[in-house]
Design an enzyme around this catalytic site. Structure first.
Site, mmCIF file in Angstrom:
data_model
loop_
_atom_site.group_PDB
_atom_site.id
_atom_site.type_symbol
_atom_site.label_atom_id
_atom_site.label_comp_id
_atom_site.label_asym_id
_atom_site.label_seq_id
_atom_site.Cartn_x
_atom_site.Cartn_y
_atom_site.Cartn_z
ATOM 1 N N GLY A 143 -2.416 7.106 20.270
ATOM 2 C CA GLY A 143 -2.590 6.786 21.693
ATOM 3 C C GLY A 143 -1.498 7.431 22.523
ATOM 4 O O GLY A 143 -0.849 8.379 22.070
ATOM 5 N N ASN A 144 -1.315 6.973 23.726
ATOM 6 C CA ASN A 144 -0.226 7.482 24.567
ATOM 7 C C ASN A 144 0.261 6.382 25.497
ATOM 8 O O ASN A 144 -0.244 5.260 25.456
ATOM 9 C CB ASN A 144 -0.680 8.734 25.340
ATOM 10 C CG ASN A 144 -1.870 8.435 26.227
ATOM 11 O OD1 ASN A 144 -1.771 7.650 27.152
ATOM 12 N ND2 ASN A 144 -3.015 9.045 25.918
ATOM 13 N N HIS A 145 1.229 6.726 26.350
ATOM 14 C CA HIS A 145 1.898 5.688 27.146
ATOM 15 C C HIS A 145 1.205 5.333 28.456
ATOM 16 O O HIS A 145 1.769 4.595 29.261
ATOM 17 C CB HIS A 145 3.333 6.135 27.458
ATOM 18 C CG HIS A 145 4.183 6.273 26.247
ATOM 19 N ND1 HIS A 145 4.514 5.195 25.462
ATOM 20 C CD2 HIS A 145 4.759 7.358 25.664
ATOM 21 C CE1 HIS A 145 5.267 5.601 24.450
ATOM 22 N NE2 HIS A 145 5.423 6.911 24.548
#
Ligand code: PMT
Length: 402
Positions: A209-211
């Protein structure tokens, strides 16, 4: 349509006070947050209990809330709370106090503290309404920017026939709705917005995923809905929630799911705003069971995800408007313009992780708009909600020039 709007309703001593119950109900139906302030005379005509039940808030009447404790009603807070203060009905007596500033009751004190637009809906007998002092007071208030909703003509409580009836609650509620929507070019437009991260499953418990927090997508959706657009927000996992209940929220996890959701509606949309941080790659195979830890290293083969914005650009019709975002860490402008061209955008919103307070997660962002003919518009660091206003304003300016 009034979702997120705070409307303060003032009620004064007039037989038309009974209409305030319908009026409050109309505002609640439109999703407004409503508080009521009454004069003591108004309580002779309608019970505060009725209005507090309908508005779902305590009704403010006196300066002192509780004689024993001395707890007071903060008229300043109440005045500053409101996005719009409407006194409906406004009696002749209150009308004159609004002009003189005679703050001998909570309603007038609140009026003197309010910084928001103030509207009044006068209601009185026809001769009172015709009287020079009433006309004079109305003229003074209009001159000061108070919006007067003219009474209508018909049978009055006195039995006489003439002008003096308070405008109907549904009509006033519609006028308030129109006031907040304004004359936005987005009214009735269907806008699809992508937001948040995507989660690409490795196994049932792990993902890539990412932030991205999803705040940007949610704020964009609310800003568009506020301006009267029909909004579909397709978002990855986020803790942020839209305020406007009319927004259709489609929750997805992966890039493939996001693409399917976009494909279903893009053809019927007028505008697309793609703010999602979509993972460019996903594991080739997501394990069906949790991958067991071993002493060996683990290699996960990644395959390319579909580029959803690219697809939307390739399938864009001449009258569709497309906005992309770009999050860059180097050669921002150059890379941004490449994306602008390749994805056939009308507007690219560039943000850089090099700028403090910009990008993922923060409540602020610093953006640069890239447009046709190598046009660049830079902005200061701002609250994310103010950034969304800039973006939507830019779209409106472009639509107005079409
Ligand atoms: O959610 P927040 O915490 O508020 O953070 C907001 C944000 C930083 C995520 C947002 O401002 C932002 O920059 N979004 C785009 C991030 C990104 O993925 O940029 P990109 O340069 O990789 O992608 C360019 C554009 O193509 C984007 O519009 C993206 O949505 C789109 N894209 C990218 C890859 C892909 N497979 N499909 C896409 O649609």
């Amino acid at each position: 349509m009034l979702s997120g709007k705070k409307i303060l309703v003032g009620v004064t001593g007039s037989i038309a006070a009974y209409k305030s119950a319908y009026f409050v109900r109309e505002l609640i139906k439109l999703d407004a947050e409503v508080k009521v302030v009454m004069t003591e005379a108004a309580c002779e005509f309608i019970s505060p209990l009725t209005l507090s039940t309908l508005s779902k808030n305590p009704v403010a009447i006196e300066f002192i809330k509780d004689e024993e404790t001395g707890e007071w009603q903060n008229h300043v807070d109440l005045g500053l709370w409101a996005d719009l203060f409407i006194i409906a009905p406004t009696s002749a007596n209150t009308l004159s106090k609004l002009v003189s500033g005679n703050a001998d009751n909570l309603l007038i004190a609140t009026y003197l503290s309010a910084k928001c637009p103030v509207w009044i809906a006068p209601a009185m007998d026809l001769d009172m309404f015709k009287h020079f002092s009433t006309r004079d007071n109305l003229e003074k208030l209009t001159h000061e920017g108070v919006n007067v909703i003219e009474p209508t003509s018909g049978e009055l409580a006195s039995g006489l026939d003439g002008k003096g009836r308070m405008e109907e609650p549904e009509v006033i509620a519609d006028l308030i709705n129109d006031f907040f929507i304004g004359d936005s070019l987005l009214i009735g437009k269907h806008i699809v917005i992508t937001g948040g991260p995507t989660y690409e499953a490795i196994d049932p418990v792990r993902f890539i995923g990412n932030h991205s927090s999803g705040k940007t997508g949610v704020l964009l959706a609310d800003e568009c809905a506020k301006r009267g657009a029909k909004v579909t927000l397709i978002t990855g996992p986020t803790n942020s929630q839209v305020i406007d209940k009319n927004i259709e929220v489609v929750q997805i996890k992966s890039a493939v799911e996001m693409k399917t959701a976009v494909e279903e509606i893009w053809n019927n949309c007028d505008i697309g705003i793609f703010s999602a941080a979509v993972a460019d790659y996903r594991p080739k195979l997501a394990a069906e069971e949790k991958i067991k830890k071993s002493d060996k290293n683990l290699t996960i083969e990644l395959v390319k995800n579909p580029d959803i914005l690219l697809w939307a650009g390739e399938h864009k019709k001449a009258d569709q408007y497309l906005v992309g975002f770009a999050l860059e860490t180097e050669n921002e402008i150059e890379n941004g313009f490449k994306k602008f061209e390749k994805k056939k955008l009308n507007l690219l919103v560039l943000n850089s992780l090099k700028d403090k307070g910009a990008g993922f997660g923060h409540d602020t962002n610093k953006v640069t708009f890239l447009k046709e003919d190598n046009k660049i518009v830079e902005f200061e660091l701002k609250d994310k909600s103010a950034v969304m206003v800039d973006i939507i304003n830019e779209i409106e300016v472009d639509l107005s020039q079409e």
